[in-house]
Scaffold this active site. Structure first.
Site, short mmCIF file in Angstrom:
data_model
loop_
_atom_site.label_atom_id
_atom_site.label_comp_id
_atom_site.label_asym_id
_atom_site.label_seq_id
_atom_site.Cartn_x
_atom_site.Cartn_y
_atom_site.Cartn_z
N ASN A 9 -25.96 -17.97 23.49
CA ASN A 9 -25.91 -17.34 24.81
C ASN A 9 -24.81 -16.29 24.82
O ASN A 9 -24.44 -15.79 25.87
CB ASN A 9 -25.66 -18.38 25.90
CG ASN A 9 -26.95 -19.11 26.27
OD1 ASN A 9 -28.01 -18.50 26.35
ND2 ASN A 9 -26.86 -20.41 26.47
N ASP A 69 -24.22 -19.27 11.82
CA ASP A 69 -22.88 -19.83 11.83
C ASP A 69 -22.01 -18.91 10.98
O ASP A 69 -22.44 -18.44 9.92
CB ASP A 69 -22.87 -21.26 11.28
CG ASP A 69 -21.62 -22.01 11.75
OD1 ASP A 69 -21.26 -21.89 12.93
OD2 ASP A 69 -21.01 -22.72 10.93
N TYR A 152 -12.36 -12.59 16.35
CA TYR A 152 -11.37 -12.09 15.40
C TYR A 152 -11.49 -10.58 15.15
O TYR A 152 -10.86 -10.06 14.24
CB TYR A 152 -11.52 -12.82 14.06
CG TYR A 152 -11.16 -14.30 14.10
CD1 TYR A 152 -9.93 -14.75 13.64
CD2 TYR A 152 -12.06 -15.24 14.58
CE1 TYR A 152 -9.59 -16.10 13.65
CE2 TYR A 152 -11.74 -16.60 14.61
CZ TYR A 152 -10.50 -17.01 14.14
OH TYR A 152 -10.18 -18.35 14.16
N HIS A 178 -20.88 -8.81 8.65
CA HIS A 178 -21.44 -10.04 8.08
C HIS A 178 -22.73 -10.44 8.79
O HIS A 178 -23.75 -10.66 8.16
CB HIS A 178 -20.39 -11.15 8.22
CG HIS A 178 -19.73 -11.18 9.57
ND1 HIS A 178 -19.05 -10.09 10.08
CD2 HIS A 178 -19.71 -12.11 10.56
CE1 HIS A 178 -18.62 -10.38 11.30
NE2 HIS A 178 -19.01 -11.59 11.61
P1 IMP Z 1 -19.87 -18.61 15.38
O1 IMP Z 1 -20.31 -19.40 14.20
O2 IMP Z 1 -20.65 -17.37 15.54
O3 IMP Z 1 -19.78 -19.43 16.62
O4 IMP Z 1 -18.41 -18.08 15.10
C1 IMP Z 1 -17.37 -18.89 14.63
C2 IMP Z 1 -16.07 -18.22 14.94
O5 IMP Z 1 -15.99 -16.95 14.31
C3 IMP Z 1 -15.78 -17.97 16.42
O6 IMP Z 1 -14.40 -18.15 16.64
C4 IMP Z 1 -16.14 -16.53 16.62
O7 IMP Z 1 -15.39 -15.95 17.66
C5 IMP Z 1 -15.77 -15.94 15.28
N1 IMP Z 1 -16.67 -14.82 14.97
C6 IMP Z 1 -17.98 -14.89 14.67
N2 IMP Z 1 -18.49 -13.68 14.49
C7 IMP Z 1 -17.47 -12.81 14.70
C8 IMP Z 1 -17.38 -11.39 14.68
O8 IMP Z 1 -18.35 -10.67 14.45
N3 IMP Z 1 -16.18 -10.87 14.96
C9 IMP Z 1 -15.09 -11.62 15.23
N4 IMP Z 1 -15.11 -12.95 15.28
C10 IMP Z 1 -16.30 -13.54 15.01
#
Ligand code: IMP
Length: 193
Positions: A9, A69, A152, A178
């Site tokens: 979301n 993830d 980040y 990524h």
């Molecule tokens: P998630 O797996 O996408 O929930 O991300 C895991 C962690 O990495 C969370 O703290 C996100 O804020 C951070 N994160 C994921 N993708 C990005 C990005 O593109 N830029 C900065 N932080 C990211």
């Protein structure tokens, strides 16, 4: 297949993903399918977590879907925080500001500031599972730079840009990120069907 549920979301993520997948496939969010559950992410790898989230949606709602993830893998931290990236500062909650502050603190004085962001996307299509990986290598600056983006973004500068994701904004970020790399592989796979 013309509809696909994205297990998020997060508006930032969704617009990044939409820009890559295009208009041929309608992307639905969890809210669109009335899923407000706290989906478990208890695996010890990014692959495991992405699959866990996608399987949860598929098993409960019976829809084609994908989940991602992401982990930040910092060389000086032995590849950490990795699968713990979201809850790096506090084990029980996601506090992005505290996370970036902790990262900068842990790297104070570090000679090697190299890192990579790695995303794994797990797609479940007609019950079949597929994984796609995207990696971007870069550096952690000594202080936050830029205000765009989320998480980040102010403390990760990809090699290709020499500026942080938060300094360049979403369009440029999408060219090298990524998640963009993983989602481009997913999009190519969907087009090939
Ligand atoms: P998630 O797996 O996408 O929930 O991300 C895991 C962690 O990495 C969370 O703290 C996100 O804020 C951070 N994160 C994921 N993708 C990005 C990005 O593109 N830029 C900065 N932080 C990211």
């Amino acid at each position: 297949m013309n509809k696909l549920v994205v297990a998020t979301n997060n508006a930032h993520k969704l617009s990044e993903i939409r820009a890559i997948i295009g208009d041929d496939i309608e992307l639905l969010t969890l809210a669109d399918i009335n899923c407000f559950d706290d989906i478990p992410e208890t695996a010890d790898t990014l692959e495991g977590n992405a699959l866990q989230k996608a399987r949860y949606i598929y098993e409960k709602y019976g829809v084609d879907c994908f989940a991602d993830d992401t982990g930040l893998e910092v060389t000086a931290l032995g590849g950490g925080p990795g699968v713990h990236t979201a809850r790096y500062a506090y084990a029980d909650r996601h506090d992005p500001k505290a996370n970036t502050e902790k990262l900068l603190r842990e790297l104070e004085g570090a000679a090697d500031r190299s890192a990579q962001f790695r995303t794994v996307v797990a797609l479940i299509l007609g019950g079949e599972e597929h994984l796609f990986e995207g990696i971007v290598r870069g550096q952690i600056p000594t202080e936050e730079r830029g205000t765009d983006g989320f998480g980040y973004d102010p403390v990760f500068a990809p090699e290709e840009l020499g500026k942080t994701f938060a300094e360049v904004g979403p369009e440029v970020k999408n060219e090298v990120s990524h998640r963009a790399r993983a989602v481009k592989k997913l999009a190519a796979f969907l087009k090939s069907l």
